[in-house]
Design a protein around this motif. Structure first.
Motif, PDB file in Angstrom:
ATOM      1  N   THR A 345       0.840  -1.205   0.000  1.00  0.00           N
ATOM      2  CA  THR A 345       0.000   0.000   0.000  1.00  0.00           C
ATOM      3  C   THR A 345       0.868   1.246   0.000  1.00  0.00           C
ATOM      4  N   ASP A 346       1.997   1.198   0.674  1.00  0.00           N
ATOM      5  CA  ASP A 346       2.917   2.340   0.687  1.00  0.00           C
ATOM      6  C   ASP A 346       3.359   2.699  -0.729  1.00  0.00           C
ATOM      7  N   GLU A 347       3.630   1.685  -1.544  1.00  0.00           N
ATOM      8  CA  GLU A 347       4.038   1.931  -2.926  1.00  0.00           C
ATOM      9  C   GLU A 347       2.916   2.609  -3.706  1.00  0.00           C
ATOM     10  N   ALA A 348       1.684   2.153  -3.488  1.00  0.00           N
ATOM     11  CA  ALA A 348       0.534   2.750  -4.170  1.00  0.00           C
ATOM     12  C   ALA A 348       0.344   4.206  -3.735  1.00  0.00           C
ATOM     13  N   ILE A 349       0.472   4.451  -2.454  1.00  0.00           N
ATOM     14  CA  ILE A 349       0.321   5.821  -1.931  1.00  0.00           C
ATOM     15  C   ILE A 349       1.402   6.726  -2.507  1.00  0.00           C
ATOM     16  N   ALA A 350       2.626   6.231  -2.584  1.00  0.00           N
ATOM     17  CA  ALA A 350       3.729   7.029  -3.132  1.00  0.00           C
ATOM     18  C   ALA A 350       3.458   7.387  -4.587  1.00  0.00           C
ATOM     19  N   HIS A 351       2.894   6.455  -5.348  1.00  0.00           N
ATOM     20  CA  HIS A 351       2.575   6.732  -6.756  1.00  0.00           C
ATOM     21  C   HIS A 351       1.504   7.818  -6.868  1.00  0.00           C
ATOM     22  N   ILE A 352       0.477   7.723  -6.046  1.00  0.00           N
ATOM     23  CA  ILE A 352      -0.596   8.728  -6.072  1.00  0.00           C
ATOM     24  C   ILE A 352      -0.041  10.106  -5.734  1.00  0.00           C
ATOM     25  N   ASN A 353       0.790  10.162  -4.719  1.00  0.00           N
ATOM     26  CA  ASN A 353       1.336  11.454  -4.265  1.00  0.00           C
ATOM     27  C   ASN A 353       2.353  12.046  -5.236  1.00  0.00           C
ATOM     28  N   ALA A 354       2.870  11.239  -6.135  1.00  0.00           N
ATOM     29  CA  ALA A 354       3.835  11.729  -7.123  1.00  0.00           C
ATOM     30  C   ALA A 354       3.145  12.311  -8.353  1.00  0.00           C
ATOM     31  N   ASN A 355       1.814  12.242  -8.382  1.00  0.00           N
ATOM     32  CA  ASN A 355       1.047  12.702  -9.533  1.00  0.00           C
ATOM     33  C   ASN A 355       0.016  13.751  -9.105  1.00  0.00           C
ATOM     34  N   PRO A 356      -0.593  14.471 -10.066  1.00  0.00           N
ATOM     35  CA  PRO A 356      -1.605  15.474  -9.705  1.00  0.00           C
ATOM     36  C   PRO A 356      -2.740  14.865  -8.890  1.00  0.00           C
ATOM     37  N   HIS A 357      -3.315  15.664  -8.002  1.00  0.00           N
ATOM     38  CA  HIS A 357      -4.393  15.179  -7.146  1.00  0.00           C
ATOM     39  C   HIS A 357      -5.572  14.698  -7.990  1.00  0.00           C
ATOM     40  N   PRO A 358      -6.026  13.470  -7.775  1.00  0.00           N
ATOM     41  CA  PRO A 358      -7.140  12.946  -8.569  1.00  0.00           C
ATOM     42  C   PRO A 358      -8.494  13.483  -8.098  1.00  0.00           C
ATOM     43  N   LEU A 359      -9.467  13.407  -8.994  1.00  0.00           N
ATOM     44  CA  LEU A 359     -10.828  13.807  -8.649  1.00  0.00           C
ATOM     45  C   LEU A 359     -11.448  12.808  -7.679  1.00  0.00           C
ATOM     46  N   ALA A 360     -11.109  11.531  -7.852  1.00  0.00           N
ATOM     47  CA  ALA A 360     -11.621  10.493  -6.949  1.00  0.00           C
ATOM     48  C   ALA A 360     -10.525   9.478  -6.681  1.00  0.00           C
ATOM     49  N   LEU A 361     -10.640   8.822  -5.533  1.00  0.00           N
ATOM     50  CA  LEU A 361      -9.700   7.784  -5.141  1.00  0.00           C
ATOM     51  C   LEU A 361     -10.498   6.658  -4.497  1.00  0.00           C
ATOM     52  N   TYR A 362     -10.141   5.423  -4.858  1.00  0.00           N
ATOM     53  CA  TYR A 362     -10.867   4.264  -4.338  1.00  0.00           C
ATOM     54  C   TYR A 362      -9.884   3.274  -3.719  1.00  0.00           C
ATOM     55  N   VAL A 363     -10.251   2.762  -2.560  1.00  0.00           N
ATOM     56  CA  VAL A 363      -9.401   1.764  -1.906  1.00  0.00           C
ATOM     57  C   VAL A 363     -10.278   0.610  -1.444  1.00  0.00           C
ATOM     58  N   PHE A 364      -9.837  -0.597  -1.782  1.00  0.00           N
ATOM     59  CA  PHE A 364     -10.521  -1.819  -1.349  1.00  0.00           C
ATOM     60  C   PHE A 364      -9.614  -2.560  -0.375  1.00  0.00           C
ATOM     61  N   THR A 365     -10.120  -2.784   0.801  1.00  0.00           N
ATOM     62  CA  THR A 365      -9.332  -3.435   1.847  1.00  0.00           C
ATOM     63  C   THR A 365     -10.253  -4.029   2.898  1.00  0.00           C
ATOM     64  N   GLY A 366      -9.763  -5.037   3.566  1.00  0.00           N
ATOM     65  CA  GLY A 366     -10.507  -5.608   4.679  1.00  0.00           C
ATOM     66  C   GLY A 366     -10.049  -5.064   6.013  1.00  0.00           C
ATOM     67  N   GLU A 367      -9.097  -4.128   5.984  1.00  0.00           N
ATOM     68  CA  GLU A 367      -8.534  -3.594   7.215  1.00  0.00           C
ATOM     69  C   GLU A 367      -8.787  -2.097   7.327  1.00  0.00           C
ATOM     70  N   LYS A 368      -9.405  -1.681   8.402  1.00  0.00           N
ATOM     71  CA  LYS A 368      -9.680  -0.264   8.617  1.00  0.00           C
ATOM     72  C   LYS A 368      -8.400   0.556   8.663  1.00  0.00           C
ATOM     73  N   ARG A 369      -7.342  -0.049   9.187  1.00  0.00           N
ATOM     74  CA  ARG A 369      -6.063   0.656   9.291  1.00  0.00           C
ATOM     75  C   ARG A 369      -5.540   1.049   7.917  1.00  0.00           C
ATOM     76  N   VAL A 370      -5.688   0.155   6.945  1.00  0.00           N
ATOM     77  CA  VAL A 370      -5.212   0.430   5.588  1.00  0.00           C
ATOM     78  C   VAL A 370      -6.028   1.551   4.965  1.00  0.00           C
ATOM     79  N   ALA A 371      -7.355   1.487   5.128  1.00  0.00           N
ATOM     80  CA  ALA A 371      -8.225   2.533   4.585  1.00  0.00           C
ATOM     81  C   ALA A 371      -7.861   3.889   5.180  1.00  0.00           C
ATOM     82  N   ALA A 372      -7.676   3.923   6.489  1.00  0.00           N
ATOM     83  CA  ALA A 372      -7.326   5.179   7.157  1.00  0.00           C
ATOM     84  C   ALA A 372      -5.983   5.699   6.672  1.00  0.00           C
TER      85      ALA A 372
END
Length: 453
Positions: A345-372
């Protein structure tokens, strides 16, 4: 020659649009227009976008009537002055915020949801007490023509106008003086709109787009994730500003996720989506050519079929995507879904933050900690956890972008407030007028000031 903005300003300055009775009647007439001409609107959407009738009803009719009916229900409450506290230095006095319309509003709409994305902001502007100019997209030509025919029949043409046309007509409108401009579309035109607004210091709301990412964590329910991504991606054949643009999936579950995507596509659209009555078409030959060319950036694991004669592009899942290809640089706005492996997830977050802010973002996870973690460490216009698109459907959640994906938000009460100035008013009493507030400033007064300020 008198401009349409000047004509409507004459109406607005007369006070014609301010009474709640006028606003309510116009909103009721908007609902009536949609309900009485539902079949004609669905026919137009089918011609323009190959849009399935059920999908058209949900996204361009029912959503709008529901939103407008909510505005009607809450019209008086949302336009009521708000009392606020008054500090001791302003006593005796009472303070309030009075919502007042800004004046004449221009709403420029896109072609992908040509009824919805025009009428919802227009309804907010009317509910706020403004005069409005509507500019539907010339790309969705059948829907634009139908709106041009019906709007003058149902709505007050002295205060609400519709202008058809393409770039020249839009350019002419942007040269006129409006009090608020609301634009939905791409960032290139958004910059043109904003530059034009500068001349009159006109506030703008820009609903743009960008590449809205999906993160699928290793703990996600893969079947549910795939079905919800598939629904959000291939709704309107991918021509949705908040459609999932690409998926970053944990490499350990990529195979299972892609398998579930294939099952979802078959469940939704059958073994041959081209024959499905639930799957749309690309809006124009130009857009068809652009989207088809993007497919070169990866390998089609699912789909990949095209038919230029009918502007059909199959629901397509792409693997082995070149990160430097055009499909990973521009908003896809079509039915192609790149899948990108990530190690965490850290790698995914780093990719998002390296690009322009998106209009929407979606995360699928079974862990509340990951979503947060994703919510707290990224910036996006809006987020849906374990789903796609659905944050847009809640009128209590303002919809809008940030940075490159736009500015300003609307829907529900926010969609009315957007077109209002909350005028601060302080009313002071006259029975008391203590001399301590006035010169000359003595040492005694200075001591009092230090205690109360």
């Amino acid at each position: 020659m008198t401009s349409v903005a000047d004509e409507l300003r004459t109406t607005y300055n007369s006070g014609h649009t301010r009474p709640l009775t006028w606003r309510k009647h116009q909103l009721e007439q908007m609902v009536k227009m949609l309900e009485e001409n539902e079949s004609a609107f669905l026919d137009a959407l089918a011609v323009d976008l190959g849009k399935p009738r059920v999908e058209g009803f949900i996204t361009d009719i029912a959503f709008v009537t529901s939103e407008v009916k909510s505005m009607i229900k809450n019209l008086k409450k949302w336009n009521k002055p708000e009392r606020v506290s008054t500090p001791i230095v302003a006593m005796p006095g009472k303070s309030r915020l009075i919502p007042e319309p800004v004046g004449v509003v221009l709403v420029i709409a896109p072609w992908n949801y040509p009824i919805h994305l025009l009428l919802v902001p227009v309804a907010g502007a009317i509910a706020a007490g403004n005069a409005v100019v509507m500019k539907p997209s010339e790309v969705s030509v059948s829907t634009s023509a139908l709106l041009a025919k019906l709007v003058p029949k149902y709505l007050d043409s002295s205060a609400i106008a519709l202008v058809e046309g393409g770039v020249p007509e839009t350019t002419d409108l942007l040269e006129q003086h409006f009090d608020h401009i609301f634009y939905t579309g791409n960032g290139t035109v958004g910059r043109i709109v904003m530059a034009a607004a500068v001349k009159n210091l006109t506030p703008v709301t820009l609903e743009l787009g960008g590449k809205s990412p999906v993160i699928v964590d290793a703990s996600a329910n893969l079947r549910v994730a795939a079905r919800r991504v598939a629904w959000g991606k291939w709704l309107n054949a991918g021509q949705t500003c908040i459609a999932p643009d690409y998926v970053m999936v944990d490499a350990s579950v990529r195979g299972g996720f892609v398998d579930e995507l294939g099952k979802a596509i078959t469940e939704f659209f059958g073994s041959d989506p081209k024959e499905s009555e639930s799957y749309g078409r690309i809006v124009s030959p130009n857009h068809f050519a652009r989207v088809s060319a993007l497919m070169e950036g990866g390998t089609a694991a699912i789909g990949g079929e095209t038919d230029s004669a009918t502007r059909y592009i199959a629901p397509t899942v792409l693997l082995d995507v070149d990160p430097n290809s055009q499909i990973m640089k521009e908003e896809i706005f079509g039915p192609l879904l790149p899948i990108v492996d990530v190690g965490s997830t850290d790698e995914a977050i780093a990719h998002i933050n390296a690009n322009p802010h998106p209009l929407a973002l979606y995360v699928f996870t079974g862990e509340k900690r990951v979503a947060a973690d994703v919510i707290n460490r990224t910036t996006a216009g809006g987020v849906t956890v374990n789903g796609t698109i659905m944050h847009f459907s809640n009128p209590n959640l303002p919809f809008g972008g940030i940075g490159e994906s736009g500015m300003g938000g609307y829907h529900g009460k926010s969609g009315v407030r957007l077109f209002q100035h909350m005028k601060p008013v302080l009313t002071r009493g006259t029975k008391m007028d203590p001399s301590v507030a006035y010169p000359p400033y003595t040492e005694r007064k200075a001591k009092i000031f230090r205690k109360v300020l």
